[in-house]
Write an enzyme that holds these catalytic residues in place. Structure first.
Site, PDB file in Angstrom:
ATOM      1  N   SER A 144     -33.049  72.143   4.065  1.00  0.00           N
ATOM      2  CA  SER A 144     -32.382  73.042   3.618  1.00  0.00           C
ATOM      3  C   SER A 144     -30.858  72.659   3.636  1.00  0.00           C
ATOM      4  CB  SER A 144     -32.468  74.376   4.100  1.00  0.00           C
ATOM      5  OG  SER A 144     -32.198  74.360   5.589  1.00  0.00           O
ATOM      6  N   TYR A 201     -32.466  78.730   4.834  1.00  0.00           N
ATOM      7  CA  TYR A 201     -33.725  79.090   4.504  1.00  0.00           C
ATOM      8  C   TYR A 201     -34.497  80.234   5.514  1.00  0.00           C
ATOM      9  CZ  TYR A 201     -34.673  75.426   1.046  1.00  0.00           C
ATOM     10  OH  TYR A 201     -34.700  74.643  -0.293  1.00  0.00           O
ATOM     11  N   GLY A 202     -33.865  80.155   6.777  1.00  0.00           N
ATOM     12  CA  GLY A 202     -34.454  80.705   7.728  1.00  0.00           C
ATOM     13  C   GLY A 202     -34.302  82.147   7.711  1.00  0.00           C
ATOM     14  N   ASN A 208     -39.034  72.652   9.010  1.00  0.00           N
ATOM     15  CA  ASN A 208     -40.170  73.284   9.268  1.00  0.00           C
ATOM     16  C   ASN A 208     -40.350  74.705   8.462  1.00  0.00           C
ATOM     17  OD1 ASN A 208     -41.273  72.459  12.196  1.00  0.00           O
ATOM     18  ND2 ASN A 208     -39.110  71.842  12.101  1.00  0.00           N
ATOM     19  N   THR A 209     -39.302  75.422   8.042  1.00  0.00           N
ATOM     20  CA  THR A 209     -39.409  76.586   7.568  1.00  0.00           C
ATOM     21  C   THR A 209     -40.233  76.401   6.148  1.00  0.00           C
ATOM     22  OG1 THR A 209     -37.648  77.539   8.409  1.00  0.00           O
ATOM     23  CG2 THR A 209     -38.248  78.582   6.511  1.00  0.00           C
ATOM     24  N   GLU A 254     -25.223  72.070  11.967  1.00  0.00           N
ATOM     25  CA  GLU A 254     -24.415  71.650  10.736  1.00  0.00           C
ATOM     26  C   GLU A 254     -22.983  71.286  11.240  1.00  0.00           C
ATOM     27  OE1 GLU A 254     -25.268  71.676   7.076  1.00  0.00           O
ATOM     28  OE2 GLU A 254     -27.039  71.950   7.528  1.00  0.00           O
ATOM     29  N   CYS A 273     -37.242  73.640  14.363  1.00  0.00           N
ATOM     30  CA  CYS A 273     -36.443  73.312  13.331  1.00  0.00           C
ATOM     31  C   CYS A 273     -35.922  71.868  13.533  1.00  0.00           C
ATOM     32  CB  CYS A 273     -35.157  74.512  13.265  1.00  0.00           C
ATOM     33  SG  CYS A 273     -34.129  74.334  12.017  1.00  0.00           S
ATOM     34  N   THR A 274     -35.866  71.375  12.287  1.00  0.00           N
ATOM     35  CA  THR A 274     -35.344  70.033  12.163  1.00  0.00           C
ATOM     36  C   THR A 274     -33.778  69.843  12.420  1.00  0.00           C
ATOM     37  OG1 THR A 274     -35.160  69.726   9.734  1.00  0.00           O
ATOM     38  CG2 THR A 274     -37.097  68.993  10.660  1.00  0.00           C
ATOM     39  N   HIS A 275     -33.152  71.056  12.328  1.00  0.00           N
ATOM     40  CA  HIS A 275     -31.743  70.930  12.918  1.00  0.00           C
ATOM     41  C   HIS A 275     -31.546  70.743  14.331  1.00  0.00           C
ATOM     42  CE1 HIS A 275     -30.499  72.507   8.816  1.00  0.00           C
ATOM     43  NE2 HIS A 275     -29.554  72.055   8.878  1.00  0.00           N
TER      44      HIS A 275
END
Length: 265
Positions: free
Chosen positions: A12, A43-44, A76-77, A153, A189-191
């Site tokens: 995302s 997305y979350g 992940n989402t 971000e 979450c990959t973030h």
């Protein structure tokens, strides 16, 4: 003969860079297209129906445009909701990203782990299943945070972030009943690996953080074993699904990951 087909990473936003980085270490000559769905970000906070409809359609367009050898849903989402539909729609290997509950449970001496993810990820039955299969003897606490995605971000853009924000996220997990027992936290979450240092600094005690980036990279290397790579691959591409004025900090952050060109869908 050289094979110029890229690996296509999809997220995302910029979180999937935490999967791209270990993949580049294993496959330094792999051509890369990194697609960030800023048009659908975040997305979350979206419904399962929205993500299930959006992700396969977008990936279909991206595959037609770039003809990758393999797709990585570095989110992940999106993986917990749409991975099956994407695999059914695409005639090429698709690697997903799921919360690293199994390795976290394996290393937790306290038998208590935390799962930090997006709101959409932490409520998924997929997480229930992973917990039942691999952490049945553990206390598993979850906390969803949209704010942490925004912080990651901003961090990639080179912007300053407030340590108090990370402390608030950690408190949302650790202040739950039983949270004082947690010794291992899954960054689901990959973030979140992009701000792992900030989370560790905000923790009231030493904790271990686990995520799936290295394992996903090994899976990508396994699935492409024996394939040819160009000796001099083209510059990596960062693609965004919606046009915007790219700030210099983001351009510099993407270049740190080998993404020198910016495209729009």
């Amino acid at each position: 003969m050289s094979d110029n087909r890229p690996i296509l990473f999809f997220d995302s936003g910029v979180g999937g860079l935490s999967v791209l980085a270990p993949t580049r270490l294993l496959l330094p000559n792999a051509p890369i297209v990194y697609a960030a769905d800023n048009g659908g970000f975040p997305y979350g906070t979206k419904s399962e129906a929205e993500i299930a409809a959006r992700v396969p359609a977008l990936l279909g367009r991206l595959v037609e445009r770039y003809h990758p050898r393999l797709v990585v849903i570095a989110c992940n989402t999106a993986s917990t909701i749409a991975l099956g539909a994407v695999r059914a729609a695409l005639d090429l290997p698709v690697v997903g990203t799921v919360p690293a509950i199994k390795p976290a449970a394996a290393q937790s001496s306290a038998r208590a782990i935390g799962v930090l993810g997006t709101n959409a990820t932490v409520r998924q039955p997929y997480v229930d299943d992973l917990s039942a299969r691999f952490a049945a003897d553990c206390l598993v606490l979850r906390h969803g945070s949209a704010r942490l995605v925004e912080l990651a971000e901003a961090r990639l853009r080179g912007e300053a972030t407030d340590p108090a924000d990370y402390a608030t996220v950690m408190a949302g997990l650790l202040d739950q009943p039983g949270g004082d027992r947690i010794d291992t936290i899954v960054l689901a979450c990959t973030h979140f690996p992009l701000v792992e240092a900030e989370l560790a600094a905000a923790s009231p005690r030493p904790l271990s953080f686990v995520h799936g980036g290295d394992g996903i990279a090994r899976r990508i290397a396994f699935l492409t074993e024996g394939q040819q790579w160009p000796a001099n691959p083209a510059p990596g591409i960062a693609l965004f699904t919606a046009p915007f004025d790219v700030p210099p900090g983001l351009t510099a952050g993407l270049r740190d990951y080998g993404l020198d060109e910016i495209h729009f869908l």
